[in-house]
Enzyme design. Structure first.
Site, PDB file in Angstrom:
ATOM      1  N   HIS A 150      42.998  39.934  35.399  1.00 29.76           N
ATOM      2  CA  HIS A 150      43.545  40.951  36.293  1.00 29.76           C
ATOM      3  C   HIS A 150      44.427  41.895  35.475  1.00 29.76           C
ATOM      4  O   HIS A 150      44.299  43.101  35.583  1.00 29.76           O
ATOM      5  CB  HIS A 150      44.334  40.292  37.420  1.00 29.76           C
ATOM      6  CG  HIS A 150      44.818  41.241  38.459  1.00 29.76           C
ATOM      7  ND1 HIS A 150      43.970  42.061  39.177  1.00 29.76           N
ATOM      8  CD2 HIS A 150      46.077  41.520  38.906  1.00 29.76           C
ATOM      9  CE1 HIS A 150      44.671  42.801  40.016  1.00 29.76           C
ATOM     10  NE2 HIS A 150      45.955  42.495  39.876  1.00 29.76           N
ATOM     11  N   HIS A 168      44.415  50.916  36.478  1.00 28.44           N
ATOM     12  CA  HIS A 168      44.173  50.002  37.599  1.00 28.44           C
ATOM     13  C   HIS A 168      43.487  50.743  38.740  1.00 28.44           C
ATOM     14  O   HIS A 168      44.079  51.609  39.384  1.00 28.44           O
ATOM     15  CB  HIS A 168      45.499  49.415  38.060  1.00 28.44           C
ATOM     16  CG  HIS A 168      45.373  48.270  39.010  1.00 28.44           C
ATOM     17  ND1 HIS A 168      44.160  47.792  39.457  1.00 28.44           N
ATOM     18  CD2 HIS A 168      46.326  47.490  39.610  1.00 28.44           C
ATOM     19  CE1 HIS A 168      44.358  46.784  40.281  1.00 28.44           C
ATOM     20  NE2 HIS A 168      45.660  46.583  40.398  1.00 28.44           N
ATOM     21  N   LYS A 205      41.775  46.950  31.931  1.00 32.18           N
ATOM     22  CA  LYS A 205      42.674  47.935  32.538  1.00 32.18           C
ATOM     23  C   LYS A 205      43.477  48.663  31.468  1.00 32.18           C
ATOM     24  O   LYS A 205      44.047  49.727  31.731  1.00 32.18           O
ATOM     25  CB  LYS A 205      43.619  47.255  33.533  1.00 32.18           C
ATOM     26  CG  LYS A 205      42.936  46.774  34.819  1.00 32.18           C
ATOM     27  CD  LYS A 205      43.945  46.169  35.777  1.00 32.18           C
ATOM     28  CE  LYS A 205      43.296  45.728  37.088  1.00 32.18           C
ATOM     29  NZ  LYS A 205      42.446  44.537  36.942  1.00 32.18           N
ATOM     30  N   PHE A 207      48.420  42.735  46.179  1.00 29.93           N
ATOM     31  CA  PHE A 207      49.567  42.728  47.085  1.00 29.93           C
ATOM     32  C   PHE A 207      49.172  41.992  48.363  1.00 29.93           C
ATOM     33  O   PHE A 207      48.049  42.119  48.848  1.00 29.93           O
ATOM     34  CB  PHE A 207      49.985  44.160  47.446  1.00 29.93           C
ATOM     35  CG  PHE A 207      50.709  44.904  46.350  1.00 29.93           C
ATOM     36  CD1 PHE A 207      51.085  44.288  45.177  1.00 29.93           C
ATOM     37  CD2 PHE A 207      51.027  46.249  46.511  1.00 29.93           C
ATOM     38  CE1 PHE A 207      51.762  44.980  44.181  1.00 29.93           C
ATOM     39  CE2 PHE A 207      51.698  46.950  45.532  1.00 29.93           C
ATOM     40  CZ  PHE A 207      52.074  46.316  44.353  1.00 29.93           C
ATOM     41  N   GLU A 229      49.746  35.369  35.510  1.00 30.77           N
ATOM     42  CA  GLU A 229      48.331  35.104  35.251  1.00 30.77           C
ATOM     43  C   GLU A 229      48.159  34.221  34.021  1.00 30.77           C
ATOM     44  O   GLU A 229      47.333  33.299  34.019  1.00 30.77           O
ATOM     45  CB  GLU A 229      47.558  36.414  35.073  1.00 30.77           C
ATOM     46  CG  GLU A 229      46.072  36.185  34.869  1.00 30.77           C
ATOM     47  CD  GLU A 229      45.243  37.442  34.918  1.00 30.77           C
ATOM     48  OE1 GLU A 229      44.000  37.331  35.026  1.00 30.77           O
ATOM     49  OE2 GLU A 229      45.820  38.552  34.848  1.00 30.77           O
ATOM     50  N   CYS A 289      44.278  44.810  45.769  1.00 28.83           N
ATOM     51  CA  CYS A 289      43.613  44.873  44.468  1.00 28.83           C
ATOM     52  C   CYS A 289      42.567  43.777  44.270  1.00 28.83           C
ATOM     53  O   CYS A 289      41.871  43.766  43.259  1.00 28.83           O
ATOM     54  CB  CYS A 289      44.651  44.808  43.355  1.00 28.83           C
ATOM     55  SG  CYS A 289      45.917  46.078  43.513  1.00 28.83           S
TER      56      CYS A 289
END
Length: 415
Positions: free
Chosen positions: A306, A343, A338, A402, A317, A166
């Protein structure tokens, strides 16, 4: 060696809310959701039956391309080509003029041609190995998006791809920024693209427990920083920026939209899918981007987070931002778009970097929607529900993927 300045001259997006950036930006600021039931395939037996799907996508309407050529290009590369066309058109750059070895492309993707993999896997077992498409491999490889853009516009300079889950789109823009800074290229077409909204894509992420299961209320499913969030919403699309050496852009009379001034990256090195709970790796990347920019933390006005709507990620975050910005964290506008788009995986950094530029150009911080019950562990100003008019001199884009990949960019308003 002095570092060259790098500016943004073109923006292009393909999203569940459309392909025209002005229209998409207006929809995002108005709190419109692009999430809905999946229509491209039958998923009635799936645990998750919705996503940020790009419906009625017609690349022929955007590109001078025939159906024969189109069949050789996977959906994720089609998204990238259309977004690149939009960005290049806005930049008003003619790549037939000048040294083509000074023009490059760098596009990231987390998954690549998953749609092609699934189709050809079925073909293999239904009809045998001799019926597999001869175009399968060049369609599905992750560098196909960069390669197709390079071929289409004759870009003979650096031509690479990034795969950092991502964080791919953000890493691609950051790496392209570095290449221009170092004098390797004058222009880079950079960003991210993804088309992972497929049967295997949804089933795989759902099996991990990563996706929201709000099938009855999909537009309320992506709810970053909300106490009742239960996972992210899988979406698809592309975001591409045209980056140029400042002096090169000036010489050709380009309109400068913004400047890229900082890039930071790191790895959590703790777990393949779970973020560092204290956000230490994310904090390092944020700090690195600010140091690279030559700014102070207090100079940042807006962060496009994010913010994926996962139980652990949003807290990590928030912790990272508080760790880096200290008391200034309470003065920051921090939103997750998002909540409107879901996403886009490897494409998210490209689309959301375009949103950072739009935020500075329009002096508007976009909202975070669906923030009905803020998580008590998420304590920042997430610009809930309504856009905010404000002067934005410097904007930051965070992306965490990830594998522990962390990438952050800092943009400055055009001078």
């Amino acid at each position: 060696m002095s570092r060259r300045r790098v500016v943004v001259t073109g923006l292009g997006v393909v999203t569940p809310l459309g392909c025209d950036l002005d229209d998409v930006w207006a929809a995002v600021c108005n709190g419109k959701s692009g999430v809905g039931p999946v229509r491209r395939f039958d998923c009635r037996d799936f645990k998750v039956r919705f996503g940020g799907e790009i419906c009625d996508f017609d690349p022929v309407a955007h590109l001078n391309i025939d159906n024969k050529e189109l069949r050789r290009v996977d959906r994720f590369s089609q998204f990238a080509l259309v977004a690149a066309q939009k960005a290049i058109s806005q930049a008003a750059i003619d790549f037939s003029v000048g040294d083509s070895y000074r023009y490059g492309v760098l596009v990231g993707s987390g998954i690549g041609g998953l749609d092609e993999i699934e189709q050809q896997h079925s073909m293999l077992f239904d009809r045998g190995p001799d019926r597999i498409s001869a175009f399968m491999i060049p369609k599905l490889i992750i560098n196909a998006a960069s390669g197709n853009i390079s071929v289409r516009w004759g870009l003979r300079g650096p031509n690479t791809a990034v795969c950092t889950a991502c964080a791919s789109g953000t890493n691609a823009i950051g790496d392209a920024y570095r290449l221009i800074q170092m004098g390797v290229a004058d222009v880079m077409v950079a960003g991210g693209t993804e088309a992972g909204l497929t049967p295997m894509g949804i089933a795989g992420f759902a099996r991990m427990g990563a996706l929201s299961t709000r099938n009855e209320s999909p537009q309320e499913a992506s709810r970053p920083f909300d106490r009742d969030r239960d996972g992210f919403v899988l979406s698809e699309g592309a975001g591409i920026l045209v980056l140029e050496d400042f002096e090169f852009a000036q010489r050709r009379g380009a309109r400068i939209l913004a400047e890229v001034v900082g890039y930071g990256l790191s790895s959590d090195a703790t777990h393949l899918t779970t973020p560092d709970p204290k956000g230490a790796g994310a904090a390092y990347a944020i700090n690195a981007a600010i140091r690279d920019s030559g700014l102070k933390p207090d100079d940042i006005d807006y962060i496009n987070a994010h913010g994926t709507s996962t139980p652990l990620g949003d807290i990590a975050e928030t912790s990272a931002i508080r760790d880096v910005f200290g008391s200034h964290a309470d003065a920051l506008a921090v939103s997750s778009t998002k909540s409107q788009l879901g996403h886009l995986l490897g494409a998210s950094g490209g689309v959301e970097s375009a949103f950072c530029v739009q935020a500075m150009l329009t002096e508007t911080a976009p909202p975070t929607i669906n923030l009905d019950n803020p998580d008590p562990k998420c304590t920042l100003d997430y610009v809930p529900f309504e856009p905010r008019s404000m002067k934005i001199r410097h904007a930051m884009k965070n992306s965490f993927g990830f594998g522990g990949h962390n990438a952050c960019l800092v943009f400055a308003a055009a001078q």
